[in-house]
Design an enzyme around this catalytic site. Structure first.
Site, PDB file in Angstrom:
ATOM      1  N   LYS A   7       0.825  -1.199   0.000  1.00  0.00           N
ATOM      2  CA  LYS A   7       0.000   0.000   0.000  1.00  0.00           C
ATOM      3  C   LYS A   7       0.867   1.260   0.000  1.00  0.00           C
ATOM      4  O   LYS A   7       2.022   1.225   0.444  1.00  0.00           O
ATOM      5  CB  LYS A   7      -0.878   0.022   1.257  1.00  0.00           C
ATOM      6  N   ARG A  48     -10.555 -10.971   1.401  1.00  0.00           N
ATOM      7  CA  ARG A  48     -11.500 -11.923   0.805  1.00  0.00           C
ATOM      8  C   ARG A  48     -10.950 -13.353   0.852  1.00  0.00           C
ATOM      9  O   ARG A  48     -11.723 -14.317   0.842  1.00  0.00           O
ATOM     10  CB  ARG A  48     -11.825 -11.501  -0.626  1.00  0.00           C
TER      11      ARG A  48
END
Length: 441
Positions: free
Chosen positions: A213, A287
């Site tokens: 990130k 996920r």
């Protein structure tokens, strides 16, 4: 009318709901906590609020208690006397006589909520070096012992034996081993109306892995377990209230870190369901662990309703901002119930599509599915389509993407901090089931 008495007039807006009442009292208490008198009365003798008096009492008590929250968990400088909240404060609530019994129950419920929410605030706001997957497991165990529900903690060796391969893959880059937390609440002496499965994303820090990130907002990734916190708080509150439902909650907990052992873009990993997953983006890790949690609950407990909550995608924030969570489901009745609960609590949800048109976005050439479409558009939807594949075709499943609402600007801090989003919402949903005697219609 007595001399020396101070009167506070609290404006609640034109059409306040419970959320507005709570927020007003929370702000009032926070801003004046060092100057409030030791004894304070709150008058609801005239119902000018616009919601039933017991609901207003619950919201007011909840807000007052939350207003005393102190985010400075690790400050060492002792506060001056003028900065300390009033000690041994007492609050009296005045209501018309016919509401006395209901108001007492509302006071108890509002304070019970606040105590759980305050713990959730601390858990989500804690930095990652003070909050590992084991920390979440320890919290669950202590809560279960205190409120009488069962907790099973699977540690790394047991996770390997179970075959939670997606959870293990995300954890590969971390020095802190994963935990898989299973919490089960059954009401005492009551026949449960429904069996509800809850799954919460428990990433205690998310670097993004090798798909790292940007640094500007990475410090907020200590809050990437907001879904887990919501699920854990919900189980605790259900046990406090002794709701006549059967809750099974699974929290896959891990860090997503950078290391020579980290999963790489292009790797193919396994999962609890047996499906293989091509990892396109290691920052789409939430996920992956949710996939294992959903499959585990669906296979081993066959819940009547299956819900998951996760701080999952920036796409959802770009779509809905910081005002609502994204709601995805294959069941219209379930959506209606969750939206009704969200409107009642002010923890808003907005339904987004789950059409099969989006399924092609996660088609993999080399595995059963890929974890990221590679497209900058519809990211929250394709993430939901990915999760759907691991629900065992459950007929009543809903996914809530709470990335934009798990933390927010507030009076407590100069940066975004925990909201506790999800606990009130899910409890309101469960109470709605009780009112409908478990029906979906």
């Amino acid at each position: 009318n007595q001399r020396g008495k101070r009167l506070y007039l609290l404006g609640l807006g034109e059409k306040p709901g419970a959320a507005e009442v709570m927020a007003a009292f929370r702000s009032f208490a926070f801003k004046r906590k060092t100057s409030l008198p030791a004894e304070l009365g709150i008058s609801f003798t005239e119902n000018k609020v616009g919601i039933p008096i017991p609901a207003a009492v619950e919201a007011a008590v909840n807000g007052m208690m939350l207003g005393f929250y102190d985010i400075g968990l690790y400050k060492t400088e002792e506060k001056k006397e003028s900065e300390k909240p009033v000690a041994n404060a007492k609050v009296d609530v005045f209501v018309p006589e016919e509401f006395a019994e209901a108001a007492q129950l509302a006071i108890e419920k509002g304070s019970a909520f606040a105590r759980t929410q305050l713990e959730i605030f601390d858990l989500v706001n804690a930095p990652a070096n003070k909050k590992t997957p084991q920390t979440l497991a320890d919290w669950a165990v202590q809560s279960g012992e205190r409120y009488g529900y069962s907790v099973k903690i699977f540690e790394k060796a047991e996770i390997e034996s179970l075959g939670l391969h997606a959870l293990l893959a995300v954890n590969r880059g971390s020095e802190n081993p994963p935990t898989f937390i299973v919490m089960e609440y059954l009401p005492k002496g009551k026949t449960p109306l429904k069996k509800i499965g809850l799954v919460g994303k428990g990433v205690t820090f998310d670097t993004g892995g090798l798909s790292i990130k940007p640094s500007a907002g990475m410090h907020y990734m200590k809050t990437d377990m907001g879904g887990a916190a919501a699920v854990m708080g919900t189980v605790e509150m259900a046990a406090k209230l002794q709701l006549p439902v059967h809750l099974i909650a699974a929290v896959p907990a891990t860090e997503n870190s950078v290391d020579a052992k980290s999963i790489r873009p292009g790797d193919v990993i396994g999962s609890y369901s047996g499906k293989t997953i091509e990892v396109i983006d290691t920052d789409a890790e939430g996920r992956l662990i949710l996939a294992d949690g959903l499959s585990y609950l669906s296979k081993n407990f066959q819940p009547d309703v299956l819900l998951d909550l996760a701080t999952l995608t920036g796409s959802c924030i770009r779509t809905l901002g910081y005002y609502a969570g994204g709601l995805f489901s294959n069941n219209d009745d379930l959506v209606s119930q969750l939206v009704q609960a969200s409107n009642a609590t002010g923890e808003r949800l907005w339904r987004l599509p789950l059409w099969d048109d989006y399924k092609k976005e996660i088609k993999s050439d080399v595995a059963d599915v890929k974890n990221f479409s590679g497209n900058p558009s519809a990211g929250a939807i394709t993430a939901a389509k990915f999760l759907e594949m691991f629900t065992g075709n459950h007929a009543a499943w809903a996914h809530m993407d709470i990335a934009g609402v798990a933390v927010a600007d507030s009076e407590f801090s100069s940066q975004k901090s925990a909201t506790g989003f999800g606990v009130r919402l899910l409890i309101a949903y469960l109470e709605g089931l009780v009112e409908r005697k478990g029906g979906l219609d």
